[in-house]
Design an enzyme around this catalytic site. Structure first.
Site, mmCIF file in Angstrom:
data_model
loop_
_atom_site.group_PDB
_atom_site.id
_atom_site.type_symbol
_atom_site.label_atom_id
_atom_site.label_comp_id
_atom_site.label_asym_id
_atom_site.label_seq_id
_atom_site.Cartn_x
_atom_site.Cartn_y
_atom_site.Cartn_z
ATOM 1 N N THR A 169 45.619 34.783 47.953
ATOM 2 C CA THR A 169 44.251 34.265 48.046
ATOM 3 C C THR A 169 43.339 34.913 47.017
ATOM 4 O O THR A 169 42.512 34.247 46.381
ATOM 5 C CB THR A 169 43.683 34.529 49.456
ATOM 6 N N THR A 170 43.489 36.230 46.820
ATOM 7 C CA THR A 170 42.644 36.971 45.887
ATOM 8 C C THR A 170 42.818 36.493 44.452
ATOM 9 O O THR A 170 41.938 36.671 43.613
ATOM 10 C CB THR A 170 42.950 38.481 46.002
ATOM 11 N N TYR A 209 43.326 24.574 58.011
ATOM 12 C CA TYR A 209 42.583 23.310 58.151
ATOM 13 C C TYR A 209 43.180 22.397 59.218
ATOM 14 O O TYR A 209 42.460 21.864 60.050
ATOM 15 C CB TYR A 209 42.479 22.571 56.808
ATOM 16 N N TYR A 264 51.686 35.381 57.013
ATOM 17 C CA TYR A 264 50.313 35.823 56.751
ATOM 18 C C TYR A 264 49.389 35.175 57.766
ATOM 19 O O TYR A 264 49.225 33.951 57.778
ATOM 20 C CB TYR A 264 49.923 35.458 55.321
ATOM 21 N N ARG A 310 40.234 32.383 57.691
ATOM 22 C CA ARG A 310 40.424 31.380 56.641
ATOM 23 C C ARG A 310 41.155 30.131 57.136
ATOM 24 O O ARG A 310 40.923 29.036 56.645
ATOM 25 C CB ARG A 310 41.213 31.983 55.468
ATOM 26 N N ILE A 332 48.660 44.996 52.475
ATOM 27 C CA ILE A 332 48.495 44.247 51.235
ATOM 28 C C ILE A 332 47.000 44.195 50.991
ATOM 29 O O ILE A 332 46.260 43.526 51.699
ATOM 30 C CB ILE A 332 49.122 42.845 51.315
#
Length: 296
Positions: free
Chosen positions: A46-47, A109, A135, A140, A206
């Site tokens: 994501t980062t 989503y 994860y 999110r 992480i």
């Protein structure tokens, strides 16, 4: 599988002012983390703003990290999404020869049930050429992958080897640690809970901020894993303000401001994200200067 305990970092994707991938800056970031004793690198998480990278740009990022790393550290690749069939195809068609594991986020989503999450990862497990790190990041994804679902997956599929847990709830983290099968890793997905997770019996993190403060962050993690809690917490408290600051205006705007301060990369991000405000950058600079004073 290489050891994924310890301090992993979710690498940024540096951009130039014109929005293109800054290959040279990415090489510098990788070298900085190798020199700073980080244990492994996570590519296209994501980062890395992976959702705004084209397929060609993702391949460029992968090649750049592979070449800069030169086998020095284990590499984890982020491949996740909410279309199970498309992910199965991606698992099977991507050249993953340089990587040691796949980090795959719980579907976002769609907000599947626990059974839907289980069946999603069951399909990925059967298609995957590499070990999988689950994860969980409800903030999110819109859904929370519960410990019983993680444990069920870990017991059923030998190549599901770890969970990156970013639920923000230490009670859930502790439940996850207590119920996991032997050898299954519980990794923090939040910088602020990295050390508490390790002290509770977890296996590492992480991290986002770790790539900007690799020496200090890796020391915190390793001291924690070695049971030197007091020393580990001394590092945690030095970095605590920074752990909060870098997320105030979204990730990775904050960590990119740290890299701007370090002179390793520019602060640019891609819409719909925007660069950190001048006010936040000023506070991040003050934090980094305080870190230098402490370590001097």
């Amino acid at each position: 599988m290489k050891d994924l305990r310890g301090a992993g970092v979710a690498l940024i994707t540096p951009f130039k002012e014109d929005g293109s991938v800054d290959v040279e800056a990415l090489k510098k970031v990788v070298a900085f983390n190798i020199e700073g004793n980080i244990d492994y690198l996570v590519v296209l998480g994501t980062t890395a703003e992976s959702v705004t990278l084209s397929k060609a740009e993702k391949q460029l990022v992968m090649r750049t990290v592979e070449e800069a790393n030169q086998g020095a550290l284990p590499l984890v690749i982020g491949i996740g999404g909410n279309n199970t069939a498309a992910l199965v195809e991606e698992f099977q068609t991507t050249d993953l020869s340089a990587y040691d594991a796949i980090l795959s986020v719980s579907p976002y989503y769609n907000r599947p049930t626990q059974e839907g999450i289980y069946q999603h990862f069951a399909a990925l497990s059967q298609a995957s050429p590499l070990p999988i790190i689950l994860y969980n990041v409800p903030g999110r994804t819109g859904s929370n992958m519960l410990p019983e679902t993680v444990v069920r997956l870990a017991k059923k599929f030998d190549n599901i080897v770890a969970v990156k847990e970013a639920c923000g709830d230490m009670t859930q983290v502790q439940e996850q640690i207590s119920k996991r099968p032997e050898g299954f890793l519980v990794l923090s997905g939040d910088d602020i809970t990295a050390l508490p997770t390790i002290v509770a019996g977890g296996d590492g993190v992480i991290s986002v901020i770790g790539q900007g403060l690799p020496e200090e962050f890796s020391k915190m993690v390793h001291e924690g894993l070695d049971g030197n809690t007091e020393v580990a917490y001394s590092y945690h408290y030095r970095m605590q303000d920074g752990m909060k600051l870098i997320f105030e205006e979204g990730n990775p705007a904050g960590i990119k401001a740290i890299f701007e301060y370090l002179g390793l990369a520019k602060p640019f991000v891609r819409l719909p994200l925007i660069t950190a405000s001048d006010a936040l950058k000023h506070r991040i600079v003050s934090f980094m200067e305080s870190m230098i004073r402490i370590t001097a």
